[in-house]
Design a protein around this motif. Sequence first.
Motif, PDB file in Angstrom:
ATOM      1  N   LEU A 101       0.701  -0.964  -0.257  1.00 57.58           N
ATOM      2  CA  LEU A 101      -0.096   0.040  -0.046  1.00 57.58           C
ATOM      3  C   LEU A 101       1.048   1.237  -0.007  1.00 57.58           C
ATOM      4  CD1 LEU A 101      -2.727   1.576   0.480  1.00 57.58           C
ATOM      5  CD2 LEU A 101      -2.141   1.155   2.917  1.00 57.58           C
ATOM      6  N   THR A 102       0.499   2.273  -0.949  1.00 60.19           N
ATOM      7  CA  THR A 102       1.321   3.394  -0.934  1.00 60.19           C
ATOM      8  C   THR A 102       0.161   4.626  -1.139  1.00 60.19           C
ATOM      9  OG1 THR A 102       1.484   3.683  -3.262  1.00 60.19           O
ATOM     10  CG2 THR A 102       3.303   2.433  -2.121  1.00 60.19           C
ATOM     11  N   SER A 103       0.721   5.751  -0.899  1.00 57.44           N
ATOM     12  CA  SER A 103      -0.334   6.890  -1.118  1.00 57.44           C
ATOM     13  C   SER A 103      -0.896   6.903  -2.470  1.00 57.44           C
ATOM     14  CB  SER A 103       0.443   8.392  -0.686  1.00 57.44           C
ATOM     15  OG  SER A 103       1.539   8.533  -1.613  1.00 57.44           O
ATOM     16  N   ALA A 104      -0.031   6.640  -3.378  1.00 55.39           N
ATOM     17  CA  ALA A 104      -0.775   6.479  -4.828  1.00 55.39           C
ATOM     18  C   ALA A 104      -1.967   5.708  -5.047  1.00 55.39           C
ATOM     19  CB  ALA A 104       0.419   6.067  -6.055  1.00 55.39           C
ATOM     20  N   ASP A 105      -1.872   4.635  -4.151  1.00 63.39           N
ATOM     21  CA  ASP A 105      -3.430   3.705  -4.122  1.00 63.39           C
ATOM     22  C   ASP A 105      -4.473   4.457  -3.519  1.00 63.39           C
ATOM     23  OD1 ASP A 105      -2.257   1.220  -5.026  1.00 63.39           O
ATOM     24  OD2 ASP A 105      -0.976   1.181  -3.410  1.00 63.39           O
ATOM     25  N   VAL A 106      -4.035   5.287  -2.445  1.00 63.18           N
ATOM     26  CA  VAL A 106      -5.182   6.119  -2.080  1.00 63.18           C
ATOM     27  C   VAL A 106      -5.674   7.300  -2.986  1.00 63.18           C
ATOM     28  CG1 VAL A 106      -5.744   7.588  -0.059  1.00 63.18           C
ATOM     29  CG2 VAL A 106      -4.352   5.916   0.267  1.00 63.18           C
ATOM     30  N   LEU A 107      -4.878   8.217  -3.727  1.00 67.14           N
ATOM     31  CA  LEU A 107      -5.234   8.751  -4.799  1.00 67.14           C
ATOM     32  C   LEU A 107      -6.255   8.303  -5.754  1.00 67.14           C
ATOM     33  CD1 LEU A 107      -1.971  11.068  -5.453  1.00 67.14           C
ATOM     34  CD2 LEU A 107      -4.159  11.363  -3.807  1.00 67.14           C
ATOM     35  N   TRP A 108      -5.590   6.944  -6.213  1.00 69.13           N
ATOM     36  CA  TRP A 108      -6.268   6.357  -7.320  1.00 69.13           C
ATOM     37  C   TRP A 108      -7.830   5.932  -6.835  1.00 69.13           C
ATOM     38  CZ3 TRP A 108      -8.727   1.513  -7.552  1.00 69.13           C
ATOM     39  CH2 TRP A 108      -9.189   1.074  -8.722  1.00 69.13           C
ATOM     40  N   ASN A 109      -7.870   5.495  -5.661  1.00 69.32           N
ATOM     41  CA  ASN A 109      -9.351   5.274  -5.130  1.00 69.32           C
ATOM     42  C   ASN A 109     -10.194   6.415  -5.002  1.00 69.32           C
ATOM     43  OD1 ASN A 109      -9.968   2.274  -3.571  1.00 69.32           O
ATOM     44  ND2 ASN A 109      -7.515   2.632  -3.921  1.00 69.32           N
ATOM     45  N   TRP A 110      -9.694   7.492  -4.634  1.00 68.98           N
ATOM     46  CA  TRP A 110     -10.427   8.527  -4.483  1.00 68.98           C
ATOM     47  C   TRP A 110     -10.865   9.102  -5.760  1.00 68.98           C
ATOM     48  CZ3 TRP A 110     -12.944  10.371  -0.393  1.00 68.98           C
ATOM     49  CH2 TRP A 110     -13.553  11.705  -0.601  1.00 68.98           C
ATOM     50  N   GLN A 111     -10.122   9.030  -6.858  1.00 69.17           N
ATOM     51  CA  GLN A 111     -10.623   9.486  -7.795  1.00 69.17           C
ATOM     52  C   GLN A 111     -11.613   8.382  -8.491  1.00 69.17           C
ATOM     53  OE1 GLN A 111      -6.825   9.504 -10.193  1.00 69.17           O
ATOM     54  NE2 GLN A 111      -5.927  11.337  -9.343  1.00 69.17           N
TER      55      GLN A 111
END
Length: 517
Positions: A101-111
């Motif tokens: 898990l990285t912050s990029a996964d969080v951004l992708w999910n939010w989008q």
Amino acid sequence: MSFTTYARPLALVLALSAAWGAHAATLTIAQPADIRSTNPGVNRDNTTDGVVLNMVEGLVGYRDNGTVGPLLARSVEVSEDGLTYTFALREGVKFHNGAVLTSADVLWNWQRYMDAGTDWRCRSDFDGRNGLKVTEVSAPDAHTVVMKIDHKSAVFLDSLARTDCGMTAIIHKDSLKPDGTWDKPIGTGPFQFKEWKRGEFVLLSAFKDYQSPGSGKPDGFLGGKRPLVDEVKFLVVPDPSTIKAGLMSGAIDASQVTNTDVADLRANGKVNVFVPHDATKHVLLLQTRDPLLKNVKLRQAIAASLDMPQIVLAASEGLGQFNNSGIHTSSAYFDAAQKKGYDYDPARAQKLLQEAGYKGEPIVIYANKRTHVPSYQVAVMAQAMMQSVGINARIEVIEWATQLDRYNSGKYQISSFSYSSRLDPALSYEQFTGDKDKQPRKIWEDPEALKLLDASFAESDPARRQAIFDKMHALMLAQTPLIVLYNGADAWANTARVQGFSVWEGKPRAWETTVGQ
């Protein structure tokens, strides 16, 4: 119950268990209906959430007392102005496919969540349509996510944690097919998706690389969350008698049961029955714009005519806990002021009826006969008590869909109704407080109540929020736009070979559970 009543359903459960290779390391949980999807917060209901939330997690989650704490985040910092939230991610957390898990996964999910095509249930709570807007989401580094909102909100984290939102779950992008359509959840939870045979069962397997966010007992969706069985099978069993028989035989390990079956199951030495209270609210709605019920003294007379502890005792088969507050009893905000309620006083009820100028006009109580909902039982007892003081109360039993339609349009006098769970008090009060001209389903539209509700959403300090909620409770008792009777008290059971199984807010927690021989 005779053997012939449940012999065939029991035989079916035994056959299915054998055919699917049940073994000592499999936990079999019966559920009354199939799930709607495996997509968090999309095409869901409470049964669906109860399965999916064993597989996925969000940045934050609920504790038992309804407060919110870090989950995939190890910490959350809020700026002094309340507009910026900084989430520091736990390091080394893995998805079910082994990716870290990285912050990029969080951004992708939010989008993805904010894309209208996803059809996420809770998008309107974050895009400004319901008042709050997330204006920016960024990732300064691989382990940090920053979210900015347009105005201070006491319920922003609560909204992220809501179970009907799928906990705003962070899933891996490979959860989608190459064409962008949904495939299966690849989450970070204690169990991972294995198989869904529609109409029959959902099978999960333990995620061996799972990192529990805490230790000890489960605490809402926090605390200890170790997967201690190899598999979890959510078995679709619509018939309550089949569930009862399956528990007694051991073919089913755990399930919700009807309150009327509690005594028989408790008499069986191989079955443990427990009652996990939740934040759903069983209520009587009083239409304050009705020509009769707009008179506050008539509404107060109705409240005084009801022996509410007796209603709760009978309607819940002795399992419910009387509570006149809009705040559930296990909440961190349920204090001494919230324990104050209506007094049963038939003489006062008759006096209030005279002062209201009531002349025996009929008052109709709408009710339905859904399983696991006390609508009809509450209506029957309320009718008898109201009639005993001279109120011409009548019951009209209608289909749930019809009752819901009349609730949404405000077309009723009294409705024996149930609200789904809302853990933060502001969200609980918001279910029934609002402008009826804009939202006819709202129950309480007093100007002072609306001001207090707005203040509760903006105020983050717990002590000041407590004072707001205590004022709202006192005002609600005085004006009686509705009568809250008790919170959810649905019975569950598990066999003696199961240890550690728990249920929270109506959802089974398969983690920290073991199954013996």
